[in-house]
Enzyme design. Structure first.
Site, PDB file in Angstrom:
ATOM      1  N   LYS A 196     -35.390  17.157 -20.315  1.00  0.00           N
ATOM      2  CA  LYS A 196     -34.544  18.258 -20.795  1.00  0.00           C
ATOM      3  C   LYS A 196     -35.199  18.872 -22.035  1.00  0.00           C
ATOM      4  CE  LYS A 196     -31.229  19.000 -23.612  1.00  0.00           C
ATOM      5  NZ  LYS A 196     -31.611  20.355 -24.023  1.00  0.00           N
ATOM      6  N   GLU A 271     -37.815   9.367 -31.714  1.00  0.00           N
ATOM      7  CA  GLU A 271     -38.731   9.991 -32.683  1.00  0.00           C
ATOM      8  C   GLU A 271     -37.914  10.999 -33.461  1.00  0.00           C
ATOM      9  OE1 GLU A 271     -41.732   9.159 -33.278  1.00  0.00           O
ATOM     10  OE2 GLU A 271     -42.216   7.927 -31.543  1.00  0.00           O
ATOM     11  N   GLU A 401     -33.990  16.411 -45.063  1.00  0.00           N
ATOM     12  CA  GLU A 401     -34.987  17.173 -44.306  1.00  0.00           C
ATOM     13  C   GLU A 401     -34.542  18.640 -44.233  1.00  0.00           C
ATOM     14  OE1 GLU A 401     -35.223  16.609 -39.989  1.00  0.00           O
ATOM     15  OE2 GLU A 401     -37.387  16.474 -40.198  1.00  0.00           O
TER      16      GLU A 401
HETATM   17  N1  LIG Z   1     -40.483  12.132 -35.039  1.00  0.00           N
HETATM   18  C1  LIG Z   1     -40.972  13.062 -34.239  1.00  0.00           C
HETATM   19  O1  LIG Z   1     -41.918  12.829 -33.491  1.00  0.00           O
HETATM   20  C2  LIG Z   1     -40.367  14.452 -34.232  1.00  0.00           C
HETATM   21  C3  LIG Z   1     -41.095  15.507 -33.680  1.00  0.00           C
HETATM   22  C4  LIG Z   1     -40.529  16.786 -33.686  1.00  0.00           C
HETATM   23  C5  LIG Z   1     -39.259  16.995 -34.227  1.00  0.00           C
HETATM   24  N2  LIG Z   1     -38.559  15.954 -34.753  1.00  0.00           N
HETATM   25  C6  LIG Z   1     -37.238  16.192 -35.377  1.00  0.00           C
HETATM   26  O2  LIG Z   1     -36.429  17.065 -34.575  1.00  0.00           O
HETATM   27  C7  LIG Z   1     -35.488  17.753 -35.406  1.00  0.00           C
HETATM   28  C8  LIG Z   1     -35.454  19.232 -35.091  1.00  0.00           C
HETATM   29  O3  LIG Z   1     -35.194  19.441 -33.777  1.00  0.00           O
HETATM   30  P1  LIG Z   1     -33.749  19.909 -33.239  1.00  0.00           P
HETATM   31  O4  LIG Z   1     -33.016  20.662 -34.270  1.00  0.00           O
HETATM   32  O5  LIG Z   1     -33.978  20.549 -31.913  1.00  0.00           O
HETATM   33  O6  LIG Z   1     -33.032  18.503 -33.036  1.00  0.00           O
HETATM   34  P2  LIG Z   1     -31.707  18.188 -32.209  1.00  0.00           P
HETATM   35  O7  LIG Z   1     -31.524  16.736 -32.400  1.00  0.00           O
HETATM   36  O8  LIG Z   1     -30.603  19.097 -32.553  1.00  0.00           O
HETATM   37  O9  LIG Z   1     -32.087  18.511 -30.684  1.00  0.00           O
HETATM   38  C9  LIG Z   1     -33.144  17.878 -30.030  1.00  0.00           C
HETATM   39  C10 LIG Z   1     -32.858  17.824 -28.547  1.00  0.00           C
HETATM   40  O10 LIG Z   1     -31.682  17.048 -28.331  1.00  0.00           O
HETATM   41  C11 LIG Z   1     -30.747  17.766 -27.553  1.00  0.00           C
HETATM   42  N3  LIG Z   1     -29.418  17.346 -27.987  1.00  0.00           N
HETATM   43  C12 LIG Z   1     -28.652  17.855 -28.984  1.00  0.00           C
HETATM   44  N4  LIG Z   1     -27.490  17.171 -29.077  1.00  0.00           N
HETATM   45  C13 LIG Z   1     -27.528  16.206 -28.126  1.00  0.00           C
HETATM   46  C14 LIG Z   1     -26.630  15.160 -27.749  1.00  0.00           C
HETATM   47  N5  LIG Z   1     -25.467  14.966 -28.375  1.00  0.00           N
HETATM   48  N6  LIG Z   1     -26.995  14.337 -26.745  1.00  0.00           N
HETATM   49  C15 LIG Z   1     -28.170  14.492 -26.112  1.00  0.00           C
HETATM   50  N7  LIG Z   1     -29.048  15.472 -26.419  1.00  0.00           N
HETATM   51  C16 LIG Z   1     -28.745  16.313 -27.425  1.00  0.00           C
HETATM   52  C17 LIG Z   1     -31.079  19.215 -27.817  1.00  0.00           C
HETATM   53  O11 LIG Z   1     -30.588  20.029 -26.768  1.00  0.00           O
HETATM   54  C18 LIG Z   1     -32.583  19.174 -27.895  1.00  0.00           C
HETATM   55  O12 LIG Z   1     -33.144  19.157 -26.592  1.00  0.00           O
HETATM   56  C19 LIG Z   1     -35.958  17.490 -36.824  1.00  0.00           C
HETATM   57  O13 LIG Z   1     -35.133  16.521 -37.418  1.00  0.00           O
HETATM   58  C20 LIG Z   1     -37.373  16.950 -36.647  1.00  0.00           C
HETATM   59  O14 LIG Z   1     -37.818  16.151 -37.704  1.00  0.00           O
HETATM   60  C21 LIG Z   1     -39.095  14.693 -34.763  1.00  0.00           C
END
Ligand SMILES: NC(=O)c1ccc[n+]([C@@H]2O[C@H](COP(=O)([O-])OP(=O)(O)OC[C@H]3O[C@@H](n4cnc5c(N)ncnc54)[C@H](O)[C@@H]3O)[C@@H](O)[C@H]2O)c1
Length: 497
Positions: A196, A271, A401
């Site tokens: 997804k 991650e 962050e």
């Molecule tokens: N550690 C790593 O390797 C890494 C790499 C890239 C980004 N990130 C982190 O990602 C974050 C930014 O990305 P974002 O705003 O898209 O994060 P997010 O957690 O809002 O969303 C990430 C993904 O999760 C899905 N999602 C959202 N709520 C969900 C739920 N309740 N259940 C299942 N899936 C759900 C979203 O649709 C999206 O596909 C930052 O905190 C960044 O540090 C981490």
């Protein structure tokens, strides 16, 4: 509008086509017929729409992946054939690298030129690295003691087996690369995948699905469902047919996914977020360190999980290093990522632009000094590269962050203080040390609580090096041999001879 863009005809054709999800061998709409739109962050305009999947679609995708894992040509494929397929997929990505980079640029806002040499190239390199692992997945033999049966003979061995159906959920900051970090080890070990992509960035996941089919993977090995986190994401994380969940995104959502995974005892890799420190020691090459610190935070508009978002400089050089970084920031050209002269694109969304601007405003209210940047503008979701000084270590700007081009910077007096400040944060993803004193650096490395430490570089990733977090930055590792471990299970076998 599309006709005016300086993009390849095939990119234009991809954008003009109707987009559907890949479930099994079928391109499909959502069962509900619902769709969701996605935008070009450089203009704010809607670019198109994709199906918005619900629980029913997720269930069909998991079933397709289950069938492919349990009983299909894929489940009987030899390691050498998995290696060759993964190599073929990498070749196809290389053929279509510019198209992939343009799609990433239009959907995410990042520079197309940079996406081609970074995001797409790193994904290709990673697939080729993982292709090599397909033929090197080994168990071992053991000599059992079994004291209660002293007169019997036994043969014991341990098999390493593919974990099964993988549910992968990724963020929008590196849509293709993050998906490939999950797909690579899954395909090397013989798993099947339901991916997804993020709500905002479905395009390259769908293009990747086309390439997977073209490479010759059997139906159901790779499935892509587009949809929101709250519908498709939640349904995937709670589905009992998923054997392993792998998630890249925020710590907040990661915690929810971790809890959902434990309800079904699903294996899980998380991650998550970061607030990584950049430490500049007094003996460093200061110009190199300033350029490196600027790149550590401003690359990809600061939307990098391991971005160097906290800067600590040994006190006597603090003002000079900040002046150099501000100079670099002020010289950066902001604009549409299709323009190769642009150094920084927009943030992903209006929501993210507001969130990042809110942190800058909070800094102003608390009396911090904005050394450069601070403004946001449109059309599109731009925030100027910003450096904030006169902040307190306990301040939210230093602890949380921001996930944008905002650097907070502070001086330190000695190396003990540098280590203490670096560790004084709930995250632990990455850290960089800038110094020519390798003795001092080696003493600091074991004391820093983060999954990666870089010396005289930052966010430098290699397929052979595991990547992941300490503390709230996550659980498990991606890349390297560690990824193979996370996509396999051990089975102990004892044979009475
Ligand atoms: N550690 C790593 O390797 C890494 C790499 C890239 C980004 N990130 C982190 O990602 C974050 C930014 O990305 P974002 O705003 O898209 O994060 P997010 O957690 O809002 O969303 C990430 C993904 O999760 C899905 N999602 C959202 N709520 C969900 C739920 N309740 N259940 C299942 N899936 C759900 C979203 O649709 C999206 O596909 C930052 O905190 C960044 O540090 C981490």
């Amino acid at each position: 509008m599309l006709a005016d863009l300086p993009i390849l005809p095939q990119t234009r054709a991809f954008l003009s086509r109707k987009r559907q999800m890949l479930i099994g061998e079928q391109w499909q709409d959502a069962a509900s017929g619902n769709t969701m739109s996605f935008r070009n962050p450089a203009t704010g305009e809607v670019l198109g729409d994709v199906p918005s999947a619900g629980a029913e679609d997720v269930d069909r995708a998991v079933q397709a992946a289950r069938q492919a894992f349990d009983d299909s040509p894929w489940s009987r494929l030899r390691p050498r054939e998995r290696q060759n397929l993964l190599w073929k997929l990498a070749d196809l990505m290389e053929r279509d690298a510019q198209e992939l980079a343009e799609l990433e640029c239009l959907n995410n806002g990042k520079s197309a030129a940079v996406a081609q040499v970074m995001d797409v190239q790193l994904a290709i390199d990673f697939f080729r690295y993982m292709a090599g692992w397909a033929t090197k997945i080994e168990g071992c033999t053991v000599s059992p003691s079994l004291p209660l049966m002293p007169d019997e003979q036994f043969h014991g061995f341990i098999r390493r087996e593919a974990v099964g159906v993988v549910g992968a959920i990724v963020a929008w900051n590196f849509p293709l690369l993050l998906a490939c970090w999950k797909l690579g080890p899954a395909l090397a070990t013989g798993c099947t995948v339901v991916l997804k992509p993020a709500d905002e960035t479905p395009l390259t996941a769908l293009k990747l699905a086309e390439l997977v089919l073209e490479a010759g993977y059997p139906a159901g090995v790779f499935n892509v469902i587009t949809g929101t986190g709250l519908n498709a994401g939640v349904a995937l994380t709670r589905h009992p047919g998923v054997d392993k969940l792998t998630f890249t995104g925020s710590t907040e959502v990661g915690k929810q996914i971790g809890k959902a995974a434990m309800d079904n005892m699903t294996r899980v890799t998380l991650e998550l977020g970061g607030k990584s420190p950049t430490l500049v020691l007094a003996d460093a090459d200061l110009q190199q360190a300033a350029a490196g610190a600027a790149n550590a935070i401003f690359f990809n508009q600061g939307q990098v999980c391991c971005a160097g978002s906290r800067l600590y400089v040994q006190r006597k050089h603090f003002d000079n290093v900040i002046a150099d970084i501000a100079g670099i920031a002020n010289g950066m050209k902001l604009g549409n990522g299709l323009d190769p002269s642009v150094a920084m694109g927009p943030l992903i969304s209006a929501r993210q632009q507001e969130r990042v601007s809110g942190y800058i405003e909070l800094g102003r209210e608390l009396g911090a000094t904005i050394a450069c940047g601070g403004e946001s503008f449109g059309p599109g979701y731009f925030v100027k590269p910003t450096v904030i000084v006169d902040v307190d270590q306990k301040h939210r700007l230093v602890q949380e962050e921001i996930f944008g081009p905002v650097l907070v910077a502070m001086p330190f007096d000695d190396l003990d203080e540098a280590v203490r400040l670096a560790n004084d944060n709930p995250y632990g993803l990455g850290a960089s040390i800038w110094s020519n004193d390798l003795g001092a650096v080696h003493k600091m490395i074991p004391r820093i609580k983060s999954g990666s430490v870089w010396v005289n570089c930052h966010s430098a990733l290699d397929p052979a090096l595991p990547f992941g977090g300490y503390k709230l930055s996550g659980v498990g590792r991606e890349m390297g041999a560690a990824a193979i471990e996370h996509y396999t299970e051990l089975k102990s076998v004892l044979i009475r001879l």
